[in-house]
Write a protein that holds these residues in place. Sequence first.
Motif, short mmCIF file in Angstrom:
data_model
loop_
_atom_site.label_atom_id
_atom_site.label_comp_id
_atom_site.label_asym_id
_atom_site.label_seq_id
_atom_site.Cartn_x
_atom_site.Cartn_y
_atom_site.Cartn_z
N GLU A 1 0.83 -1.20 0.00
CA GLU A 1 0.00 0.00 0.00
C GLU A 1 0.87 1.26 0.00
O GLU A 1 1.85 1.37 0.75
N GLY A 2 0.56 2.21 -0.85
CA GLY A 2 1.29 3.47 -0.92
C GLY A 2 2.45 3.47 -1.89
O GLY A 2 3.11 4.51 -2.08
N LEU A 3 2.73 2.33 -2.49
CA LEU A 3 3.84 2.22 -3.45
C LEU A 3 3.26 2.07 -4.85
O LEU A 3 2.98 0.97 -5.32
N GLY A 4 3.05 3.21 -5.49
CA GLY A 4 2.46 3.19 -6.82
C GLY A 4 3.43 2.84 -7.90
O GLY A 4 4.63 2.61 -7.65
N PRO A 5 2.96 2.80 -9.17
CA PRO A 5 3.82 2.40 -10.30
C PRO A 5 5.08 3.26 -10.45
O PRO A 5 6.16 2.73 -10.70
N LYS A 6 4.96 4.60 -10.29
CA LYS A 6 6.12 5.48 -10.49
C LYS A 6 7.18 5.24 -9.42
O LYS A 6 8.39 5.18 -9.70
N ARG A 7 6.75 5.11 -8.16
CA ARG A 7 7.70 4.87 -7.08
C ARG A 7 8.36 3.49 -7.22
O ARG A 7 9.54 3.32 -6.91
N ARG A 8 7.59 2.49 -7.70
CA ARG A 8 8.17 1.15 -7.90
C ARG A 8 9.27 1.21 -8.96
O ARG A 8 10.35 0.64 -8.80
N GLN A 9 8.98 1.91 -10.05
CA GLN A 9 9.98 2.02 -11.11
C GLN A 9 11.24 2.74 -10.62
O GLN A 9 12.38 2.33 -10.92
#
Length: 614
Positions: free
Chosen positions: A563-571
């Motif tokens: 939770e809170g880790l969206g696609p941009k932050r994952r990349q």
Amino acid sequence: MNPDNQETFDIQGFLQTLTTRPGVYRMLDEDGRIIYVGKARNLKRRVSSYFQRRDDSPKTRSLVAQIRSIEVTVTHTEGEALLLENNLIKKHRPRYNVLLRDDKSYPYIFLSEGPFPRLGFHRGRRRAKGRYFGPFPNTSAVRESLSLLQKIFPVRQCEDSYFANRNRPCLQYQIKRCTGPCVKRVDEAGYQEDVRHSVMFLEGKSSQVIDELVQRMEQASERLEFEQAARYRDQIVNLRRVQEKQYVSGERGDLDVLAVHQQAGISCVQVFFIRGGRNLGNRLYYPQHTTHAPPPEVIGAFIAQYYLANRSDRLVPPELLLNVEPEDRELLEQVLGERAGRKVAVTARVRGDRARWVEMAVRNAEHALKAHLATRSSQQKRFEALQEELGLSELPRRIECFDISHTQGEATVASCVVFDNNGPLKSDYRRFNIENITPGDDYAAMHQALTRRFRRLKEEDGKLPDLLLIDGGKGQITQAEAVLGDLQVAGVTLVGVAKGASRRPGLEQLIISGHNGAVSLPPDSPALHLIQHVRDEAHRFAIAGHRQRRAKSRRSSPLEAIEGLGPKRRQQLLRQFGGLQEVVRAGVEDLSSVHGISRQLAQRIYDTLHPDEK
């Protein structure tokens, strides 16, 4: 008359000695087998007619050609002859008589005794103390009535052993289908009021129940008890809807509506059951040996065998409405009246609302026979064979089968496939992603899948299967029994399909719930072929679901579930560390050093990737 018969059977000499009194005659072939049983008001006149006609049907000509001797039993009255004829037909099942094939018992709704009685499904001898309502035409009609009653008057339907050992309310209480008498959530007086209304409903007195509820709703409203008034209002609405569906216009009593239809040498008899002014449903019969029998003969033979059987569940209503007048209508009325202890009317000429009901029965018979002829092939034979092999009281109309698939405990999926008399019912197929169990625990997986499936069916009034197949042995059956018991699902036949010692197709063993030992069917059995077809379809559907889930899990990253880790932050995280493996090796401080990753989020990422360290 066949010339060979003249040499082996002195017909004229026999007829000269035959009495004119009423009785029963039995025609035997050269092997001494009874091939036809008949009754007569005048034995001599009736038996002589077989050897004097010139325009006989092919059936009669074939019968006469095989007669080698005739035996007679003289009775006091024609009514006695009818009863004796019925008993002899049932015992010997002669090949030239119209035969009623289905002779199974009917289900009832049973109301037990005691301060908190239960309503439940019952079939068989009525030994327990209490009241029995019915008979109903089939299991589905009982289920529908019990479901209606639970929604309107929440009387418990659990077994007494289950009721006695509860210390907290069950699911039925949570979904407002029971008032929780097992844990004293309702007093005896309030519970008995729901019981009384249930009895009135089953007796066809729902209009009186509505009047009572209206009065109580108004009184509760005047006392400002709006929650109770709303409950009465909902009961009234549901009862009125049931009335709209169930009442026979102009009828408030008990009667049966029968219609016979013939096509392609097959006869179909449709029986509608009206009890207390309510249409309880219908049941189909396909009498045997009716190829050349006209409709009046078929319906007459059916009525005699059906209502004169020595069965407590074959109750004779005060009136039978028919689409054709049977042979010996007056005699049937007399004997049925003697059996019932009151007058019984057998009527074929009706008008108005009654004519519409007979017309409906005829349409149903026509439609059923058309469908029967269309599906008389292997599928129908397989279902009939399955009914016979498993000793089912009626033809299963809905089969469900469950199977579990996983790879060493990974991505466990349970499948549920549904078959009816026309084959796979793919719109009703379901899959269950199994969670929160020990990997590889098939018993826990089966328990979870069955619980989710049948809880939803109970909550949404879905269709329950007549036959439930489980791919597995005794352990899986035990799980299924536990689930059905906890959810109070009755009337479902439970069968486990075990692969056998060599695990080769054709050597499956069937473990029937409630029976000792396993049953093995011959490899060429149509019933086994049906079971294999359903089981293999469940297996295929489970494997397909498992592979899809496994592929999805392997394509996805564990970071996606945080939770809170969206696609941009994952990349950004993956770019900063050069891949998932390095992210896993990183500590909380390293993770929080990445732009956009707070200390709190870094801790969440670390905990997700290191579950064993929690």
